[in-house]
Structure formats: C-alpha cells, structure tokens
Design an enzyme around this catalytic site. Sequence first.
Site, PDB file in Angstrom:
ATOM      1  N   GLY A  10       0.836  -1.205   0.000  1.00 16.92           N
ATOM      2  CA  GLY A  10       0.000   0.000   0.000  1.00 16.92           C
ATOM      3  C   GLY A  10       0.865   1.247   0.000  1.00 16.92           C
ATOM      4  O   GLY A  10       2.103   1.171  -0.022  1.00 16.92           O
ATOM      5  N   PHE A  11       0.208   2.368   0.050  1.00 19.00           N
ATOM      6  CA  PHE A  11       0.896   3.656  -0.007  1.00 19.00           C
ATOM      7  C   PHE A  11       1.883   3.812   1.165  1.00 19.00           C
ATOM      8  O   PHE A  11       3.097   3.956   0.961  1.00 19.00           O
ATOM      9  CB  PHE A  11      -0.179   4.758  -0.045  1.00 19.00           C
ATOM     10  CG  PHE A  11       0.251   6.095   0.426  1.00 19.00           C
ATOM     11  CD1 PHE A  11       1.346   6.731  -0.140  1.00 19.00           C
ATOM     12  CD2 PHE A  11      -0.465   6.746   1.437  1.00 19.00           C
ATOM     13  CE1 PHE A  11       1.733   7.996   0.296  1.00 19.00           C
ATOM     14  CE2 PHE A  11      -0.085   8.003   1.874  1.00 19.00           C
ATOM     15  CZ  PHE A  11       1.021   8.617   1.304  1.00 19.00           C
ATOM     16  N   LEU A  76      -0.665  -2.923   8.866  1.00 20.36           N
ATOM     17  CA  LEU A  76      -1.230  -1.777   8.140  1.00 20.36           C
ATOM     18  C   LEU A  76      -2.351  -2.193   7.195  1.00 20.36           C
ATOM     19  O   LEU A  76      -3.019  -1.333   6.621  1.00 20.36           O
ATOM     20  CB  LEU A  76      -0.137  -1.063   7.309  1.00 20.36           C
ATOM     21  CG  LEU A  76       1.150  -0.615   7.997  1.00 20.36           C
ATOM     22  CD1 LEU A  76       1.999   0.210   7.041  1.00 20.36           C
ATOM     23  CD2 LEU A  76       0.870   0.203   9.238  1.00 20.36           C
ATOM     24  N   TYR A 149     -16.160   2.432   9.735  1.00 21.51           N
ATOM     25  CA  TYR A 149     -14.696   2.426   9.682  1.00 21.51           C
ATOM     26  C   TYR A 149     -14.123   2.801  11.051  1.00 21.51           C
ATOM     27  O   TYR A 149     -13.259   2.104  11.597  1.00 21.51           O
ATOM     28  CB  TYR A 149     -14.254   3.426   8.608  1.00 21.51           C
ATOM     29  CG  TYR A 149     -12.767   3.568   8.436  1.00 21.51           C
ATOM     30  CD1 TYR A 149     -11.946   2.451   8.279  1.00 21.51           C
ATOM     31  CD2 TYR A 149     -12.173   4.823   8.421  1.00 21.51           C
ATOM     32  CE1 TYR A 149     -10.579   2.599   8.099  1.00 21.51           C
ATOM     33  CE2 TYR A 149     -10.814   4.979   8.230  1.00 21.51           C
ATOM     34  CZ  TYR A 149     -10.018   3.864   8.079  1.00 21.51           C
ATOM     35  OH  TYR A 149      -8.670   4.009   7.904  1.00 21.51           O
ATOM     36  N   LYS A 153     -12.093   0.250  13.555  1.00 23.34           N
ATOM     37  CA  LYS A 153     -10.730   0.584  13.975  1.00 23.34           C
ATOM     38  C   LYS A 153     -10.654   0.744  15.497  1.00 23.34           C
ATOM     39  O   LYS A 153      -9.640   0.415  16.122  1.00 23.34           O
ATOM     40  CB  LYS A 153     -10.265   1.862  13.271  1.00 23.34           C
ATOM     41  CG  LYS A 153      -9.781   1.588  11.858  1.00 23.34           C
ATOM     42  CD  LYS A 153      -8.585   0.659  11.926  1.00 23.34           C
ATOM     43  CE  LYS A 153      -7.915   0.399  10.642  1.00 23.34           C
ATOM     44  NZ  LYS A 153      -6.766  -0.516  10.796  1.00 23.34           N
TER      45      LYS A 153
END
Length: 341
Positions: A10-11, A76, A149, A153
């Site tokens: 990912g980023f 992540l 979300y 989390k």
Amino acid sequence: MRVLITGGAGFIGSHLSDAYLARGDEVFVLDDLSTGSMENIKHLKAHPRFDYTIESVHHASVVAELVDQCDVVFHLAAAVGVKLIVESPVRTIETNVHGTEVVLQQANKKKKRVLIASTSEVYGLSNQVPFREDGNLVMGATTKGRWSYACSKAIDEFLALAYWREKKLPTTVVRLFNTVGPRQTGQYGMVIPTFVKQALAGRPITVYGDGSQTRCFTYVGDVVRALVALMDHPDAVGEVYNIGSSEEVSIQALAERVQALTDTTSSIVHVPYDEAYEEGFEDMPRRVPDISKIGSLIGYRPTVALDEILHRVITHFRDDASLRVSPRASQAGPTPAVAVH
Ligand code: UDP
C-alpha cells in the site's frame, strides 16, 4: 531485524518497506493487493532483503508462518478511503476486525512486537480539538456507513490494548491523520491527489460540502520516521499515539492553493456531500491532532509543511508520463487529457 508489514504494497506500507531496507533490515510484505499495488513495490522485488507474499491477512496459516520468520509486525492492512468504506461497509468491517484478530492471535503465540495502524477517524464527531489520545471518541449513528470504519478501527485498538494488558503481547497503536505523498492515488477518495490530478487535467476541483471542514496533512516520510522510532522504543508498548501535523487548513483553502500552485485554469466547484458519498453523509468538521505525546517520547515533529507537500505531490503527478498534460492545453478540447483514477 526482520520486519513483517501487512499492507506493505500500500501507499504507507511501501514507504515503510523502503525505510527498513535502507536501514539494512529485512522486509517481509503481506498484501492481497485489494487496495495496494505491485506498482508500489516493483522497485523492491529484486532486493535481496525483500520478500513479498500476495495473500489475505485473513489467512491464518500464512500469517503464522510470516510472523514466525519476523521479529516485529506492522499491521497496516485495512480497508482505506472514505469512498471505499461508504461503498463497501461489509468488506470494511470484516477486513478491519478479522484481519487484526488474526494478526494479534498469531503474533501472540510467539510474543512478537506488533504495531497496529489505526486512524484519526476514531475521534468521529468529537469537538475536543485538538484531539488527545485519551479524549472521548464520539461515534455517529450505525445507519451512517462512514462510522463503520471508525468503529471497526476502535475495536482493533481495544483488541491490541487488551492483548497487552491481558496476555502481555507488546502492542502499540498509532492513529494516522491524513497522510500524503507519492504513490497515493486518490482512487479511494483522498483529497490531495484528487485535487492535484483534477488541476493538472484542467478539470473542475471538487470541494465537498461548503469547504469549511479542516484537515492537517502529514508527509508520508514524517509518518514513516515516526513508525520506525515507535517500534524501536520500549516505552511505546501498551500506548496509543497520534501521528499527524498541526498545520490546519480548510478544504476550500486547500483547493485554492492547489489551483495557484498548479497554475491551472480549473474552477472550484462545490459538490453536496449527499452526491459525493451517500444520503445523510456526516463529515468531520475539524480534524487536528494533539501531537505532544509522541513529541515527548521520540521527539517527533513534522518536517514537511503543506506547501512543500503539495509541491512534491504536483511534481510526482507531473513526472508520471501517463498523467502528463499541459494544464492550459487541456482546456482546449472537450475530452479530458488525464484519466482521473
Ligand atoms: N474532499 C473533497 N473533495 C474530494 C475529496 C475529498 O472536498 O474530491 C474532502 C472530504 O469530504 C473531506 C476532506 O476532503 O472533508 C478530506 O478527505 P479525504 O478523503 O482525503 O480524507 P478524510 O479526512 O475524509 O479521511
């Protein structure tokens, strides 16, 4: 050190991989490429200290094997981007909750140190700005997809902290605030790459709502340095840290800055939230971190200001041959010269 990074394609994960390899460590990436991409790690594939596995973090035996080989774990892998979350809430909840469960269970068997990436979204509708790690989290209604979300989390955070308290698994939680930099595509709704690509293409810059909502943007290099330092620090165990910047900007002002810095002819248009996301969508009006806790522990402070972040992102997209376009020239024809991904 041998470092496992879930979501490593990912980023942020790919920049974290770069940092550990540069330090001389060994990196193992686990990624299912759902939002990550091989493009982000293609420059690492031939590296002798780099290994990658394309598999879901839900696959317990794969996670177990990788955890065995590594000394520390960065988790992540998660559903990212408000757009994706609103469109795919089942995937968001399952990925975030179950994925973290698997990683913590497997890490616990060998008591490997784990850092869990959480998000500033968990502060939800709180108005206790700047947000402190010990402040209240204020969730919206369960009928509004966005908050799934934040809630998923928050469960990840509870679980990570519970593993530390109850089972002495050394865990750390970080809440990332709007991270920006090269390799972030804007595909899942991130505002800066979206605005920059719109400006470079001469398309209208889409400000959602009235643009008075504010954010603080952090350069990915600053975030990665903080992640590495936290993993190295024994006192970070059992703790939650904000990682962000204190430079607050409204989304309207951000659009104007992108407009000026790209010298575009793009206009700024306002799109109602209902149209941009879903009926009844609630945004966070202000999102500003208190970064004193991480500052005291590791001396963290962001080093890249917003104008420099924008400059780097603009350069990144201008250098990308597939996106290259003269902003003024693009106004000439009816067809946009750049595809907005
Ligand atoms: N936003 C916007 N136009 C876009 C994309 C996003 O005005 O094309 C707004 C979005 O509504 C939010 C802010 O920019 O208020 C930051 O959005 P992003 O998706 O980057 O991250 P968020 O802070 O919502 O997690």
